[in-house]
Design an enzyme around this catalytic site. Structure first.
Site, mmCIF file in Angstrom:
data_model
loop_
_atom_site.group_PDB
_atom_site.id
_atom_site.type_symbol
_atom_site.label_atom_id
_atom_site.label_comp_id
_atom_site.label_asym_id
_atom_site.label_seq_id
_atom_site.Cartn_x
_atom_site.Cartn_y
_atom_site.Cartn_z
ATOM 1 N N GLN A 278 -35.508 29.761 20.908
ATOM 2 C CA GLN A 278 -34.325 30.238 21.619
ATOM 3 C C GLN A 278 -33.324 29.112 21.850
ATOM 4 O O GLN A 278 -32.115 29.325 21.795
ATOM 5 C CB GLN A 278 -34.728 30.863 22.952
ATOM 6 N N HIS A 281 -30.417 28.553 19.365
ATOM 7 C CA HIS A 281 -29.269 29.467 19.303
ATOM 8 C C HIS A 281 -27.999 28.797 19.800
ATOM 9 O O HIS A 281 -26.918 28.964 19.221
ATOM 10 C CB HIS A 281 -29.527 30.709 20.171
ATOM 11 N N GLU A 346 -34.892 37.746 29.273
ATOM 12 C CA GLU A 346 -34.628 38.520 28.064
ATOM 13 C C GLU A 346 -35.917 38.670 27.247
ATOM 14 O O GLU A 346 -36.319 39.774 26.891
ATOM 15 C CB GLU A 346 -33.550 37.809 27.240
ATOM 16 N N HIS A 347 -36.547 37.555 26.920
ATOM 17 C CA HIS A 347 -37.811 37.545 26.177
ATOM 18 C C HIS A 347 -38.895 36.925 27.049
ATOM 19 O O HIS A 347 -38.707 35.833 27.587
ATOM 20 C CB HIS A 347 -37.701 36.711 24.902
ATOM 21 N N ASP A 380 -37.452 39.269 16.924
ATOM 22 C CA ASP A 380 -36.065 39.085 16.492
ATOM 23 C C ASP A 380 -35.802 39.740 15.144
ATOM 24 O O ASP A 380 -34.685 40.180 14.881
ATOM 25 C CB ASP A 380 -35.734 37.595 16.386
ATOM 26 N N HIS A 439 -13.641 75.519 47.138
ATOM 27 C CA HIS A 439 -14.973 75.470 46.554
ATOM 28 C C HIS A 439 -15.823 76.625 47.117
ATOM 29 O O HIS A 439 -16.510 77.340 46.371
ATOM 30 C CB HIS A 439 -15.675 74.140 46.892
#
Length: 451
Positions: A278, A281, A346-347, A380, A439
């Site tokens: 990661q 990235h 996230e992971h 991934d 109504h």
């Protein structure tokens, strides 16, 4: 004068000195340090927001001309019309057909696995009739047209094409439009081949906030979509935030994250490389290890020092680990799970001997990778579940991208004559209580007609 040989000799020493934070959950300042480590606000930079708002307004007003102008300025394109930046279906097919067999097979197998997983997410319409004959139900309808953004800055992402387009295709979306900054060479060929496999209908070589604006507002060449999905840089994230409401969006994605919970028995080289996966990235990606074994944490640090100089993207990895990475000593595996729930990563890699024993304790994560052999990288590319996941602690309330993001639900109500009486009485009381007489009378007129 720059001396490349001297620089290369210096690199291994430099990277063995790279710092990654060490935290201890038992330390008095642990919570404050953890909060500081996790702090990240997506797409909030005032300068970015100002620039993005100007681009959005310009594209909304001038359409193709503005998109073309920004594409030539930022991406150095020499095109004179947006039509020149659209890839034909023949071009997409040719990209797939001419792939080396090894890459073609890998891409095809990944696509098949992603499709198979997402087929199981498809929702169906349903209805039932209650005791007074009133029909109630839910109609599931795919979106008409969606746009997918595929990043193209620091790397090419054919996997992102599959993960964003295939759920939409499974959902039954009629038209999928893809935008991605132009890249050359083999990486671009893979992206176009993935678009062909995933059933993308139109592809434009444009990126940035101008591409998001074109999808959101529509131009002479690019039609307006109903929803925009896919990750991008800070400008793309800010643009998606601003156009939400005009169109739907999947999420405002922050930097990529991995949190590894390890009991201290996995090969430390495996853990170090998982953290790298990661960190490579982006310089602001986040890689964290939680472990109750201090000796093992030291082994992971040694693996980082050993392996980092070998990595082609070592500068990015080193910056990421120094900026936002951490090796955290916890008091127990139970505490590791509690901290993981707070981080809501996230992971989440659960690199332990008996992952199913710990799974019930984990409530918040985009995806959980269970067992020592389940590297996050498999998720991934080819495991099957979607890799578009909530970041920046939003897994507390958000979910992975899926088929359900490309289907909308419409409620169905068909009231019988008997239902007009029983429901009308309830509605009348509640409407009068809210001071909404029209109504109440709307329900009462039908009630009265049955008496």
């Amino acid at each position: 004068v720059f001396d490349r040989q001297r620089y290369n000799r210096f690199l291994p020493w430099f990277f063995t000195m790279t710092q990654i934070q060490r935290l201890d959950s038992q330390a008095p300042d642990f919570r404050s340090r953890l909060h500081a480590l996790l702090a990240f606000e997506t797409a909030q930079d005032p300068q970015v927001d100002h620039a993005v708002q100007a681009i959005l307004a310009d594209v909304k007003q001038r359409g193709d001309a503005a998109v073309l102008e920004y594409t030539c300025r930022f991406d150095k394109s020499t095109a004179t019309s947006l039509n020149q930046l659209e890839m034909s279906q023949a071009t997409l097919k040719a990209a797939y057909d001419t792939l080396p067999e090894r890459e073609k097979n890998a891409l095809t197998q990944a696509a098949q696995r992603v499709r198979s997983y997402h087929e199981r997410q498809k929702q169906q319409s349903w209805q039932y009739t209650d005791e007074d004959g009133t029909l109630l139900g839910q109609k599931i309808t795919p979106l008409d047209r969606i746009g997918i953004y595929v990043p193209g800055g620091k790397a090419a992402y054919p996997s992102s094409v599959l993960m964003n387009a295939m759920p939409a295709q499974v959902a039954g979306v009629e038209e999928i439009i893809m935008v991605s900054p132009a890249r050359g060479g083999d990486e671009q060929q893979l992206v176009l081949a993935a678009a062909y496999l995933a059933g993308v209908h139109r592809v434009f070589s444009i990126g940035g906030a101008q591409a998001v604006a074109a999808l959101a507002y529509g131009t002479e060449t690019i039609p307006q979509v109903d929803k925009i999905v896919g990750p991008g840089n800070a400008y793309v994230a800010a643009a998606k935030r601003h156009v939400f409401g005009v169109v739907g969006i999947d999420m405002v994605a922050g930097p990529s994250e991995i949190l590894v919970i390890c009991d201290g028995s996995t090969d430390p080289d495996w853990i170090a490389m998982d953290l790298f996966s990661q960190a490579e990235h982006d310089e602001i990606a986040q890689s964290i290890l939680l472990c109750p074994d201090q000796a093992f944490i030291d082994q992971v640090q040694a693996s980082i020092d050993k392996l980092l100089p070998q990595m082609p993207r070592r500068e990015i990895i080193a910056a990421s680990l120094a900026n936002r990475g951490a090796l955290i000593k916890v008091g127990s595996m139970d505490e590791a799970c509690d901290i993981a729930n707070f981080i809501a990563p996230e992971h989440l890699e659960l690199s332990v001997a008996q992952p199913h024993d710990w799974l019930p304790k984990l409530r918040h994560a985009g995806a959980i990778f269970m067992g020592r052999f389940t590297s996050e990288s498999l998720g991934d590319y080819c495991a099957g579940p979607n890799h578009v996941l909530p970041t920046s602690r939003t897994a507390r309330f958000a979910s992975p991208l899926g088929v359900y993001d490309f289907q909308k639900r419409t409620s169905l109500i068909e009231v019988s004559a008997a239902g007009a009486v029983s429901l009308g009485k309830i509605a009348s009381v509640l409407a009068h209580g809210e001071g909404l007489q029209a109504h109440a009378r709307s329900a009462e007129l039908r009630l009265e007609s049955q008496q």
